[in-house]
Design a protein around this motif. Sequence first.
Motif, PDB file in Angstrom:
ATOM      1  N   PHE A  37       0.771  -1.349   0.098  1.00 31.88           N
ATOM      2  CA  PHE A  37      -0.045   0.016  -0.012  1.00 31.88           C
ATOM      3  C   PHE A  37       0.690   1.433  -0.180  1.00 31.88           C
ATOM      4  O   PHE A  37       0.204   2.328  -0.594  1.00 31.88           O
ATOM      5  N   LEU A  38       2.117   1.050   0.455  1.00 32.48           N
ATOM      6  CA  LEU A  38       2.911   2.481   0.475  1.00 32.48           C
ATOM      7  C   LEU A  38       3.343   2.704  -1.126  1.00 32.48           C
ATOM      8  O   LEU A  38       3.473   3.706  -1.616  1.00 32.48           O
ATOM      9  N   ILE A  39       3.603   1.530  -1.884  1.00 31.02           N
ATOM     10  CA  ILE A  39       4.073   1.632  -3.334  1.00 31.02           C
ATOM     11  C   ILE A  39       2.689   2.123  -3.983  1.00 31.02           C
ATOM     12  O   ILE A  39       2.658   2.969  -4.860  1.00 31.02           O
ATOM     13  N   VAL A  40       1.395   1.549  -3.663  1.00 30.44           N
ATOM     14  CA  VAL A  40       0.228   2.068  -4.180  1.00 30.44           C
ATOM     15  C   VAL A  40      -0.090   3.604  -4.142  1.00 30.44           C
ATOM     16  O   VAL A  40      -0.501   4.177  -4.989  1.00 30.44           O
ATOM     17  N   LEU A  41       0.311   3.922  -3.081  1.00 32.04           N
ATOM     18  CA  LEU A  41       0.060   5.258  -2.468  1.00 32.04           C
ATOM     19  C   LEU A  41       1.060   5.999  -3.361  1.00 32.04           C
ATOM     20  O   LEU A  41       0.518   7.145  -3.932  1.00 32.04           O
ATOM     21  N   ALA A  42       2.207   5.734  -3.646  1.00 32.84           N
ATOM     22  CA  ALA A  42       3.023   6.306  -4.635  1.00 32.84           C
ATOM     23  C   ALA A  42       2.772   6.387  -5.931  1.00 32.84           C
ATOM     24  O   ALA A  42       2.527   7.524  -6.722  1.00 32.84           O
ATOM     25  N   LEU A  43       2.159   5.262  -6.487  1.00 34.07           N
ATOM     26  CA  LEU A  43       1.701   5.084  -7.791  1.00 34.07           C
ATOM     27  C   LEU A  43       0.368   6.024  -7.795  1.00 34.07           C
ATOM     28  O   LEU A  43       0.229   6.572  -8.976  1.00 34.07           O
ATOM     29  N   ASP A  44      -0.453   5.943  -6.969  1.00 39.88           N
ATOM     30  CA  ASP A  44      -1.586   6.696  -6.889  1.00 39.88           C
ATOM     31  C   ASP A  44      -1.495   8.396  -7.229  1.00 39.88           C
ATOM     32  O   ASP A  44      -1.760   9.124  -7.780  1.00 39.88           O
ATOM     33  N   LYS A  45      -0.391   8.832  -6.302  1.00 42.13           N
ATOM     34  CA  LYS A  45       0.217  10.206  -6.341  1.00 42.13           C
ATOM     35  C   LYS A  45       0.602  10.727  -7.850  1.00 42.13           C
ATOM     36  O   LYS A  45       0.362  11.742  -8.513  1.00 42.13           O
ATOM     37  N   VAL A  46       1.295   9.798  -8.267  1.00 43.67           N
ATOM     38  CA  VAL A  46       1.692   9.897  -9.826  1.00 43.67           C
ATOM     39  C   VAL A  46       0.650   9.778 -10.980  1.00 43.67           C
ATOM     40  O   VAL A  46       0.434  10.581 -11.733  1.00 43.67           O
ATOM     41  N   PHE A  47      -0.175   8.690 -10.658  1.00 46.97           N
ATOM     42  CA  PHE A  47      -1.138   8.343 -11.956  1.00 46.97           C
ATOM     43  C   PHE A  47      -2.652   8.571 -11.560  1.00 46.97           C
ATOM     44  O   PHE A  47      -3.483   8.139 -12.364  1.00 46.97           O
ATOM     45  N   GLY A  48      -2.762   8.991 -10.375  1.00 44.64           N
ATOM     46  CA  GLY A  48      -4.231   9.269  -9.960  1.00 44.64           C
ATOM     47  C   GLY A  48      -5.173   8.017 -10.084  1.00 44.64           C
ATOM     48  O   GLY A  48      -6.051   8.125 -10.822  1.00 44.64           O
ATOM     49  N   LEU A  49      -4.463   6.830  -9.366  1.00 42.18           N
ATOM     50  CA  LEU A  49      -5.506   5.777  -9.328  1.00 42.18           C
ATOM     51  C   LEU A  49      -6.848   5.879  -8.526  1.00 42.18           C
ATOM     52  O   LEU A  49      -7.818   5.136  -8.950  1.00 42.18           O
TER      53      LEU A  49
END
Length: 140
Positions: A37-49
């Motif tokens: 979820f830390l990785i998903v959080l970073a991906l969300d910040k970049v790609f707006g998931l």
Amino acid sequence: MISGLFYREFTKIKDFHGDTQLALMHTHLLALGMLVFLIVLALDKVFGLSGSKLFTAFFWFYNIGIAISTAMMGVHGILTVLGRDEDHIAEAVPLTAGLGHILLTVGLILLFILLGKRVNEHVKPASTPNEPTAETASAV
């Protein structure tokens, strides 16, 4: 953290020395629960998931999968510490754990589908050196 504490104290109280699924719960929860979820959080910040239906589906499938899988690790581990060998642990335990793994996999597939869509949206086609850009074409 609680699963690691439980493993240590429960095996000490029962004077158990050997392999048990309880020893793996702590690591699984940290890796699958926190690190992913830390990785998903970073991906969300970049790609707006987040905010999409695919993200919501990923979130629920993945978290239910973690809950079922680690709960079955706990049940299996407790039964082992209490003296049950592999032949005397009900087949429902590994079958239910398998269901948890399937749900985790479905969640990850949904995440990768969403991530693929978002990455494609963020990729801008580069113009080749011989092709005029929109600014150059309008000036001619």
